[in-house]
Design a protein around this motif. Sequence first.
Motif, PDB file in Angstrom:
ATOM      1  N   ASP A 154       0.826  -1.207   0.000  1.00 16.70           N
ATOM      2  CA  ASP A 154       0.000   0.000   0.000  1.00 16.70           C
ATOM      3  C   ASP A 154       0.862   1.260   0.000  1.00 16.70           C
ATOM      4  OD1 ASP A 154      -2.740   1.241   0.295  1.00 16.70           O
ATOM      5  OD2 ASP A 154      -1.652   2.174   1.935  1.00 16.70           O
ATOM      6  N   GLN A 155       0.481   2.192  -0.898  1.00 19.75           N
ATOM      7  CA  GLN A 155       1.227   3.430  -1.069  1.00 19.75           C
ATOM      8  C   GLN A 155       1.437   4.172   0.254  1.00 19.75           C
ATOM      9  OE1 GLN A 155      -1.102   6.099  -3.390  1.00 19.75           O
ATOM     10  NE2 GLN A 155       0.527   7.592  -3.701  1.00 19.75           N
ATOM     11  N   PHE A 156       0.356   4.354   1.022  1.00 19.22           N
ATOM     12  CA  PHE A 156       0.479   5.207   2.200  1.00 19.22           C
ATOM     13  C   PHE A 156       0.968   4.446   3.423  1.00 19.22           C
ATOM     14  CE2 PHE A 156      -2.189   7.742  -0.582  1.00 19.22           C
ATOM     15  CZ  PHE A 156      -1.394   8.869  -0.615  1.00 19.22           C
ATOM     16  N   ALA A 157       0.694   3.150   3.480  1.00 19.62           N
ATOM     17  CA  ALA A 157       1.272   2.366   4.568  1.00 19.62           C
ATOM     18  C   ALA A 157       2.785   2.327   4.379  1.00 19.62           C
ATOM     19  CB  ALA A 157       0.700   0.957   4.577  1.00 19.62           C
ATOM     20  N   TYR A 158       3.203   2.205   3.140  1.00 17.79           N
ATOM     21  CA  TYR A 158       4.631   2.245   2.816  1.00 17.79           C
ATOM     22  C   TYR A 158       5.212   3.599   3.210  1.00 17.79           C
ATOM     23  CZ  TYR A 158       8.782   2.409  -0.197  1.00 17.79           C
ATOM     24  OH  TYR A 158      10.059   2.544  -0.690  1.00 17.79           O
ATOM     25  N   THR A 159       4.506   4.675   2.847  1.00 21.74           N
ATOM     26  CA  THR A 159       4.976   6.017   3.165  1.00 21.74           C
ATOM     27  C   THR A 159       5.109   6.208   4.667  1.00 21.74           C
ATOM     28  OG1 THR A 159       3.731   6.741   1.262  1.00 21.74           O
ATOM     29  CG2 THR A 159       4.516   8.449   2.734  1.00 21.74           C
ATOM     30  N   ALA A 160       4.103   5.750   5.411  1.00 19.96           N
ATOM     31  CA  ALA A 160       4.150   5.901   6.870  1.00 19.96           C
ATOM     32  C   ALA A 160       5.346   5.143   7.427  1.00 19.96           C
ATOM     33  CB  ALA A 160       2.852   5.378   7.489  1.00 19.96           C
ATOM     34  N   ALA A 161       5.558   3.925   6.941  1.00 22.06           N
ATOM     35  CA  ALA A 161       6.652   3.123   7.477  1.00 22.06           C
ATOM     36  C   ALA A 161       8.004   3.748   7.151  1.00 22.06           C
ATOM     37  CB  ALA A 161       6.567   1.701   6.923  1.00 22.06           C
ATOM     38  N   VAL A 162       8.175   4.217   5.902  1.00 25.08           N
ATOM     39  CA  VAL A 162       9.470   4.774   5.517  1.00 25.08           C
ATOM     40  C   VAL A 162       9.704   6.106   6.235  1.00 25.08           C
ATOM     41  CG1 VAL A 162      10.855   5.609   3.595  1.00 25.08           C
ATOM     42  CG2 VAL A 162       9.477   3.564   3.320  1.00 25.08           C
ATOM     43  N   SER A 163       8.659   6.938   6.374  1.00 21.93           N
ATOM     44  CA  SER A 163       8.810   8.203   7.097  1.00 21.93           C
ATOM     45  C   SER A 163       9.211   7.941   8.541  1.00 21.93           C
ATOM     46  CB  SER A 163       7.509   9.003   7.105  1.00 21.93           C
ATOM     47  OG  SER A 163       7.078   9.216   5.813  1.00 21.93           O
ATOM     48  N   ALA A 164       8.542   6.963   9.157  1.00 24.43           N
ATOM     49  CA  ALA A 164       8.860   6.640  10.541  1.00 24.43           C
ATOM     50  C   ALA A 164      10.300   6.157  10.638  1.00 24.43           C
ATOM     51  CB  ALA A 164       7.906   5.566  11.047  1.00 24.43           C
ATOM     52  N   GLN A 165      10.710   5.355   9.668  1.00 23.97           N
ATOM     53  CA  GLN A 165      12.084   4.872   9.658  1.00 23.97           C
ATOM     54  C   GLN A 165      13.074   6.033   9.575  1.00 23.97           C
ATOM     55  OE1 GLN A 165      12.799   2.198   6.384  1.00 23.97           O
ATOM     56  NE2 GLN A 165      14.885   1.808   7.092  1.00 23.97           N
ATOM     57  N   MET A 166      12.730   7.055   8.776  1.00 24.34           N
ATOM     58  CA  MET A 166      13.607   8.230   8.657  1.00 24.34           C
ATOM     59  C   MET A 166      13.778   8.913  10.012  1.00 24.34           C
ATOM     60  SD  MET A 166      12.273  10.121   5.238  1.00 24.34           S
ATOM     61  CE  MET A 166      12.471   9.457   3.597  1.00 24.34           C
ATOM     62  N   THR A 167      12.660   9.122  10.719  1.00 23.40           N
ATOM     63  CA  THR A 167      12.773   9.856  11.986  1.00 23.40           C
ATOM     64  C   THR A 167      13.456   8.999  13.054  1.00 23.40           C
ATOM     65  OG1 THR A 167      10.559   9.176  12.610  1.00 23.40           O
ATOM     66  CG2 THR A 167      10.752  11.320  11.599  1.00 23.40           C
ATOM     67  N   ARG A 168      13.318   7.688  12.983  1.00 22.20           N
ATOM     68  CA  ARG A 168      13.932   6.850  14.011  1.00 22.20           C
ATOM     69  C   ARG A 168      15.410   6.602  13.760  1.00 22.20           C
ATOM     70  NH1 ARG A 168       8.934   3.087  13.440  1.00 22.20           N
ATOM     71  NH2 ARG A 168       7.462   4.573  14.339  1.00 22.20           N
ATOM     72  N   GLU A 169      15.763   6.392  12.480  1.00 21.49           N
ATOM     73  CA  GLU A 169      17.139   5.987  12.204  1.00 21.49           C
ATOM     74  C   GLU A 169      18.013   7.130  11.736  1.00 21.49           C
ATOM     75  OE1 GLU A 169      16.738   2.783   9.477  1.00 21.49           O
ATOM     76  OE2 GLU A 169      15.794   1.458  10.959  1.00 21.49           O
ATOM     77  N   ARG A 170      17.415   8.235  11.346  1.00 18.22           N
ATOM     78  CA  ARG A 170      18.142   9.415  10.894  1.00 18.22           C
ATOM     79  C   ARG A 170      19.294   9.082   9.938  1.00 18.22           C
ATOM     80  NH1 ARG A 170      16.440  14.247  13.118  1.00 18.22           N
ATOM     81  NH2 ARG A 170      14.695  13.734  14.448  1.00 18.22           N
ATOM     82  N   PRO A 171      18.978   8.597   8.725  1.00 15.07           N
ATOM     83  CA  PRO A 171      20.049   8.344   7.762  1.00 15.07           C
ATOM     84  C   PRO A 171      20.715   9.665   7.365  1.00 15.07           C
ATOM     85  CG  PRO A 171      17.907   8.125   6.721  1.00 15.07           C
ATOM     86  CD  PRO A 171      17.654   8.306   8.177  1.00 15.07           C
TER      87      PRO A 171
END
Lengths: 211, 292, 397, 266
Positions: C275-292
């Motif tokens: 799912d487009q937005f479930a994917y977006t939510a997961a990747v956004s959350a990953q950005m804020t948690r892991e700070r690449p």
Amino acid sequence: MEFAGFGTWLAAFLTLAAFSFLYKDNPFFRFAESLFAGVSLGYYVGNVLNQTLVPNLFEPLAQNFGTNWDLLVPGLLGLMLYMRAAPRIGWISRYALGIYVAYYIGVDFTRRIHGEVLPQIARTIRPLNSLEATTLVSLIFIVGVYSVLVYFFFSKEQNAVTRPLARLGTSFLMISFGAAFGFTVMGRVALLIGRLNFLILDWIYPTIGLQ
Amino acid sequence: MQALLLRLLALDRRWIFLLVLISVMTPIIVPIGLPVTTTSSTRSAFDFVEALQPGDVVWLSFDYGPSSAPENDPMAQAFLRQCFIKELRVIVTALYPLGGLGLANQSVAKVTAEFPEAKYGVDYINLGYKDGAAAVMRTLGQDIASAFPTDVNGRPVSEFPIMQGLRTIRQVDLVFTASTGLIGEWWITQVYSQFGTPVIIGPTAVSAPKYYAFLNSGQLVGMLGGMKGAAEYENLLAAKHETLGKYYRGTKDFTATKGMDGQTVLHGVILALIVLGNLAFFLTRGKKAGAA
Amino acid sequence: MRLTASSLAVLTLLLGAVPAGAVAPVTTPPPPLELPAPTAFVAVDRPGDGGSAILLTWTDPTPLPEGTVLEVRRSEPPADEFAALQTVKPGTQRYVDASAEDGKTYRYELRVRGAETPDSLGIAGAVGPALVSDPVSPHDNWFRPERTNSLIASILFIALILSSIAAARSGKPIFIRRIAGLNAIDEAIGRATELGKKVLYVPGIQSMDEIQTIASMAILGHVARATARYGTDLDVPNRDPLTFVSARETVHSAYLAEGRPDLHREDMVHYVTYDQFAYTAAVSAQMTRERPAAIFLVGYFFAESLILAETGQSTGAIQIAGQADPTQLPFFVATCDYTLIGEELYAASAYLSREPVLLGSMRGQDIAKGLLLVIGIIGIISVSLGATWFMDLVKTQ
Amino acid sequence: MNTDFGRVTLVVLFAIVPIVGIALGMRAPALRSKIPLLVAFFAGLIPIFSMYIPKRFLSGDSGMSPRLDQWLIIVAGFALLLGLTNVISNSYRKISRRDKGWPYAIVLLAGLFIMGGFGIYGAISRQGTGFLPNGSPTPFRWVETTVFQPLQATIFALLAFFMASAAFRAFRARNTEATILLVAGAIVMTGRVPLLEFLAAPFPALHPAAAAASQFMGKATEWIMDTPNGAAQSGIIIGAALGAASMGIRVILGIERGYLGLGKGE
């Protein structure tokens, strides 16, 4: 009716949990996000089974094998994809991926020349032989398209003619990006209106007995 | 002052988020009712439909999902009302995989309840959802019945008078697609370009700019750009057909015209933020240059 | 009662022709009408189609009396009886019989038919003299003539690309201008290495049927080779399962090519959800948690572009975006440090690898653009001089 | 048994040749890339020929090109299982290793198994995923409307907030290009909504002027969207289409093969 009420409360809770990401990452959001990832994947498993594999593969094979016997081949190709899991014969999956990619690239190729390049260049072919406002508009349009095209020349060093043209092209691009951004705000606000409509009209108002 | 400006430049986004929430929420609770001006792409769409004759066949495709429903629903419903009042024959389909059919069913049920004289199978038909939009459209150019052998309830389309003699999409007088994403564009590249059926598109505001290219090249009859386009269409419709006015002046459910209130306030807020940001930017830059 | 489309059409015409509330006269039936005949009636297999269709053309008689329609009738052997097929509004002057079957031979009859008046309801109106076509049978064809121009354009383009590639292979040097977004790739990975943080590569949300995804895979190959060289961590979350398969192959072979299979982990490329937005939510959350330290958003994006890019921006990462389709470019331009715009996405693999074959095909694209500019300008000049035929050369159907 | 020319050709090209290729590839590693590329080449030619040749065996309703399209939709359906196994194994590993945030992996798997289970049940019981004959929703449908759709719509709606914050930051007159972006954006934002009328509402004397100005801004917006924006979009589309078509040629000819995990020489 109790059940429907529960559904609204659940949906409202998840909506608020998802919005809470705007403040900061938190356990409610993390719960909603994980649930969303799981449920959505489950949704597509159900969807692919019910909407793709059952009507396109299983039903045709079961109902009329004589006409549809060839559908065994995509089943075979689908299985080839899984060979990727076994390192030593992983290369077998290349057949499935290669056919898939190449077919749609072929479809895309015809669409690009036929549906994009020719019609878009045709749009720039406008008469410039009268002294009217529309001629000026046509001229701006033509210059815009052609200068953007000049911006996309990669294999030639820019010279006294092409450099200013490419810069002009950049200006057109910037107008376009600014304008498209401004134009889009509306659509995005519409989505928020949709969610707030739900929270206010479908959840809060009935809950506090207002209608 | 200087410190304040610098703080404004580095403003925490969450203050902006709060401002957005307040400005959109307020008009939903307390409606304003602002006027709307009409753009030419909406007018040409409206005029094209007005010029159709009773009995002409139009195709309404629900090519969007719940996420863009606040924008697309009002368009589809306004168009459907116009079709029924003009006694056009309407074929409804849904090509958007995620919930397009549910929205189609809702809108059709809502509007047909307002026009009890419209008969299912004679004046309109709902062909339901079909997977693989681009392939479906290619098939429509050959044979509608092979793309949609049955209606949404599973009855063969050949049973319905509206489908008699209607073999391909070439015989349809107009396609109206309320769409998000790519499907709207395929109606142009797959159907208009290959079979010549005129197309009106009601895209979400975000994809609207892309369609100006098609509008200018004559590949589109008209366009309703996002919620504004839908509100314009609602206004044109209510002005032209007195009897439809009542659906657009009630307070209970949501219309694009009402949505425009919140839009206006929020656009004002964003513009004010941009002005403030630039003021702060120039004032602090001037100071820094002076100090150096 | 079941109404057929043809009877509906007749009814429609009737309703249009008769003023509302007209009272039926009780006197004698109207005098028989002298109806004219159409001319130049021809029935042929519809050219350029897949069969099952006959094209009928004719010229309407002038003047055509008000309230008349043209009636097409068809006979199929062995029966010689003509049966009504369809009535056509005046002015159309063509009809496609799409109900014909390949291998059968038909004859068609065309005549003007008078409108039925209220006093003679149910009785056929007057008919004019009929024209009968030669026997004709439909079949599928080998070519769509209306697509000649796009066929020629496609062949020319293929020839151009292939000859440019051949020229480049023979060692002709090719210049390529600077593309800032591509120069920044190594800089971004270098920074991630310094900070000891990971590189996040988002390959868009489309499948492998989208050519922008394939272009993204080429760039991913380059990024993965750089992270292999520097020993930086790489993470590629996927929405589409086929893209996931391809990204795995690409990253794996990049680490092999750099001689660092020891640094490669299968879970560098992982699947999230369809799912487009479930994917977006997961990747956004990953950005804020892991700070690449570096985020690549390259491929085909839709509405999620701004959610991803704005979240990435708030984490302070260097962001490089790339998309060929114009719709999401404004948001990338507004929020990312570098954006590959339109064709730059496709130029990337040539730019990064400097392989003669890729440089050659890029050169071919440039020549094609030059030719299009020339054609456009000649076109503008000729339509300005009143030559409308020029438009037909580029118009596609 | 349907043995049309087109049908048989498809099966030969995309089943028999691959099977022979796999058998040969077991012994000769060089063929592990050559034959897949050859088969892909044919797959790429079919839709291109079909564009210009309307012959029934190729382009008819069940001709080669539409039939291959139907096949590949099924292949893509199979691919989802690959993603699914990856998600399950990653989550399982997280839970068994008690990685940071492992309870959320349980939530994910629970959502997946519940929803996926309802979907599989729908397929097996022939109940589908929509409504039951009595009009009430299937369990699948119920979770879809109360969990899936609200979350989807809400994540999408986050954009309204991000538009505002991105505009605040990006629309600054730092240099010429940024200024052009800013001006175009500001004009369009004003022209899209009856903002001027809204601002003039408390001052009746200004109403006509505000209406006229609003009309003008609407026209200006339309012109910007139509002409300079339309021109830039056309330019991008033409350039990108040429880039895509050229890449398409390279992919079909097997020159560009990185997506298969193949290097130049392989």
